[in-house]
Design a protein around this motif. Structure first.
Motif, PDB file in Angstrom:
ATOM      1  N   ASN A  41       0.519  -1.213  -0.226  1.00 11.78           N
ATOM      2  CA  ASN A  41       0.228  -0.069  -0.427  1.00 11.78           C
ATOM      3  C   ASN A  41       0.895   1.054  -0.076  1.00 11.78           C
ATOM      4  N   PRO A  42       1.491   1.250  -1.543  1.00 13.08           N
ATOM      5  CA  PRO A  42       3.277   2.298  -1.432  1.00 13.08           C
ATOM      6  C   PRO A  42       1.919   3.775  -1.213  1.00 13.08           C
ATOM      7  N   ALA A  43       2.854   4.855  -0.184  1.00  8.02           N
ATOM      8  CA  ALA A  43       2.357   6.137  -0.292  1.00  8.02           C
ATOM      9  C   ALA A  43       2.410   6.745  -1.396  1.00  8.02           C
ATOM     10  N   GLU A  65       7.707  16.634  -6.937  1.00  7.10           N
ATOM     11  CA  GLU A  65       7.125  17.142  -6.523  1.00  7.10           C
ATOM     12  C   GLU A  65       5.770  17.749  -6.751  1.00  7.10           C
ATOM     13  N   GLY A  66       4.580  17.556  -5.848  1.00  6.68           N
ATOM     14  CA  GLY A  66       3.031  17.538  -6.342  1.00  6.68           C
ATOM     15  C   GLY A  66       2.680  16.647  -6.683  1.00  6.68           C
ATOM     16  N   ASP A  67       3.213  15.575  -6.013  1.00  9.83           N
ATOM     17  CA  ASP A  67       2.822  14.020  -6.637  1.00  9.83           C
ATOM     18  C   ASP A  67       1.582  14.075  -4.581  1.00  9.83           C
ATOM     19  N   GLY A  68       1.303  14.975  -3.839  1.00 14.07           N
ATOM     20  CA  GLY A  68      -0.300  15.275  -3.520  1.00 14.07           C
ATOM     21  C   GLY A  68      -0.085  14.271  -2.006  1.00 14.07           C
ATOM     22  N   VAL A  69       1.283  13.737  -1.963  1.00 14.06           N
ATOM     23  CA  VAL A  69       1.684  12.955  -0.530  1.00 14.06           C
ATOM     24  C   VAL A  69       2.073  14.643   0.722  1.00 14.06           C
ATOM     25  N   GLN A  84      -0.512   9.400   8.293  1.00 15.28           N
ATOM     26  CA  GLN A  84      -0.795   9.112   8.030  1.00 15.28           C
ATOM     27  C   GLN A  84      -0.747   9.028   6.097  1.00 15.28           C
ATOM     28  N   TRP A  85      -0.851   8.541   4.953  1.00 12.74           N
ATOM     29  CA  TRP A  85      -0.565   8.713   3.145  1.00 12.74           C
ATOM     30  C   TRP A  85      -2.018   8.115   2.866  1.00 12.74           C
ATOM     31  N   VAL A  86      -2.228   8.449   1.617  1.00  9.89           N
ATOM     32  CA  VAL A  86      -3.489   7.692   1.367  1.00  9.89           C
ATOM     33  C   VAL A  86      -2.951   6.451   0.489  1.00  9.89           C
ATOM     34  N   PRO A  87      -3.057   5.185   0.506  1.00 10.00           N
ATOM     35  CA  PRO A  87      -2.341   4.356  -0.401  1.00 10.00           C
ATOM     36  C   PRO A  87      -2.667   4.296  -2.096  1.00 10.00           C
ATOM     37  N   LYS A  88      -1.459   4.549  -2.615  1.00  9.32           N
ATOM     38  CA  LYS A  88      -1.594   4.152  -4.694  1.00  9.32           C
ATOM     39  C   LYS A  88      -1.749   3.251  -4.862  1.00  9.32           C
TER      40      LYS A  88
END
Lengths: 262, 176
Positions: free
Chosen positions: A53-55, A128-132, B113-117
């Motif tokens: 479940n990668p960021a 840059e700008g990846d939403g994390v 926490q992060w939203v999983p991609k």
């Protein structure tokens, strides 16, 4: 696996409970290879796998092969080793995905967002700008008094942990290492002089005959110099390797540029 | 020391420093995200983690761990986070490499926490291959260099035979 009642748990020794935790830990199974995973790195102490479940694409979980629930339970040498590997994986991410940054993240305890009962280091490639946005540090204001209060509370405990006497002043200013630097430069200069003089000496055969003892010493020294040279060469090669594809200076410069630094 | 770096200056001034040794320094963040936000950093100026020598990484994370232990006990918190933001795109805002040690409590308003991609199996395999290619070389770590070998302090002297011109001077004369 047999069901274990709460009564059984009460009667178990701490060792048995630890053993049970290991048996139930999915990440121990991943580390040992019993559960399939996408391993990107492995050595005798730790293993790096891709997070399912990668960021961000390329999110790596680096974990010790031994079962440790949180970082304070780990021995120092494994901590040191794992973070050196984490640095190398971070560098590998920069090269592999051509990203401009990485986050290295550790959570100790549920309150800190830890989900698994197995210590792990997250390495997340960032663009840059990846939403994390989870690792952005909000900045809050504090007063001098508050800072002093925290400092007082922490200093005592930190001194205790490190075995420093409470009244011992913190050493500030120039540390011992900095003082040594000018000496090193001098030594280098001396060496250069020595090497310059040496070829000229070969032209004088008389001298060689007269001081045989000295020449013996010089041979040893010449060997030392050669050793140093080869070492230097190796170092240079290492540098070339690491600097081959991605320009670290550029990433660092970007950082400086944003702050108006060189 | 980088004169333009605020953190190098703070290390030199010594304000708010809670731990210090020859390689590492820990200080309180004066713009904290949580109560007791600590920064652990090398004394020397390195902008990003890739530029920090391995032996300093080794040392500094051991220190950070011990500080995290002290934080658990001193501030009575239920958890700690250790975060390295590496590069501007990762949220780094100072050109001095540092580890953030954050004491954490339930409901302190921070969320890590992060939203999983969602990645397809194919994408995951590509990522795996790309990364594996680059992690092959990991293995040898840079150790702290020992003090350089001392060379003889005496300088070599050239014997001057009286009545005869020095051979070095002769050679210079030969140069057209």
């Amino acid at each position: 696996m047999p069901e274990i009642s709460p009564d059984d748990l009460k009667n178990m020794s701490p060792e048995q409970i630890a053993e049970l935790q290991k048996q139930n830990c999915i990440f121990c199974h991943i580390a040992s290879g019993k559960v399939a995973s996408k391993k990107v790195f492995e050595d005798e102490k730790c293993v790096g796998v891709l997070d399912i479940n990668p960021a961000n694409p390329g999110h790596v979980l680096l974990m010790p092969k031994e079962h440790y629930a949180i970082m304070p339970m780990m021995p120092d040498d494994i901590i040191g080793h794992m973070f050196m590997v984490a640095k190398a994986i971070s560098h590998a991410c920069l090269r592999a995905f051509r990203v401009q940054g990485t986050n290295i993240f550790v959570a100790n305890g549920v309150a800190a967002g830890q989900k698994a009962q197995h210590f792990m280091i997250h390495i997340i490639p960032r663009k840059e700008g990846d939403g994390v946005s989870s690792f952005a540090m909000p900045k809050k204001k504090v007063t001098e008094e508050q800072l002093k209060e925290i400092e007082k509370a922490l200093r005592q405990r930190i001194n205790y942990v490190f075995g420093i006497k409470d009244n011992e002043p913190i050493v500030l200013g120039k540390p011992a290492e900095e003082k040594e630097e000018p000496e090193k430069e001098e030594k280098k200069e001396e060496k250069r002089e020595y090497e310059d003089v040496k070829p000229a000496k070969k032209d004088v055969p008389q001298k060689k005959d007269s001081d045989k003892k000295e020449s013996g010493d010089e041979e040893v020294e010449a060997e030392i110099i050669e050793e140093e040279k080869t070492k230097k060469k190796e170092d240079d090669e290492d540098e070339k390797e690491t600097k081959s594809e991605i320009d670290l200076d550029k990433i660092a410069r970007l950082l400086g540029g944003n702050l108006g630094l060189k | 020391m980088n004169k333009e770096c605020t953190y190098c200056q703070r290390i030199a001034e010594g304000k708010g420093i809670i731990y210090s040794d020859s390689k590492a320094v820990a200080m309180l963040n004066d713009a904290p995200s949580v109560y007791g936000h600590i920064l652990v950093m090398p004394r020397e100026h390195y902008p990003i983690i890739e530029q920090v020598p391995d032996f300093i990484i080794d040392h500094i994370f051991r220190i950070a761990n011990k500080i995290s232990v002290a934080v658990f006990e001193a501030l009575r918190v239920q958890g700690t986070n250790m975060i390295v933001n590496n590069g501007v795109s990762a949220g780094q805002d100072a050109a001095h490499f540092m580890i953030h040690v954050l004491p954490r409590r339930e409901g302190d308003g921070l969320s890590m926490q992060w939203v999983p991609k969602q990645l397809s199996e194919e994408e995951m395999s590509t990522v795996e291959l790309q990364l594996k290619e680059q992690t092959k070389t990991i293995g040898s770590f840079q150790k702290e260099q020992e003090a350089p070998i001392e060379l003889k302090k005496e300088k070599e002297r050239i014997k001057v035979i009286e009545g005869e011109e020095n051979y070095l001077v002769k050679r210079i004369r030969k140069i057209p």
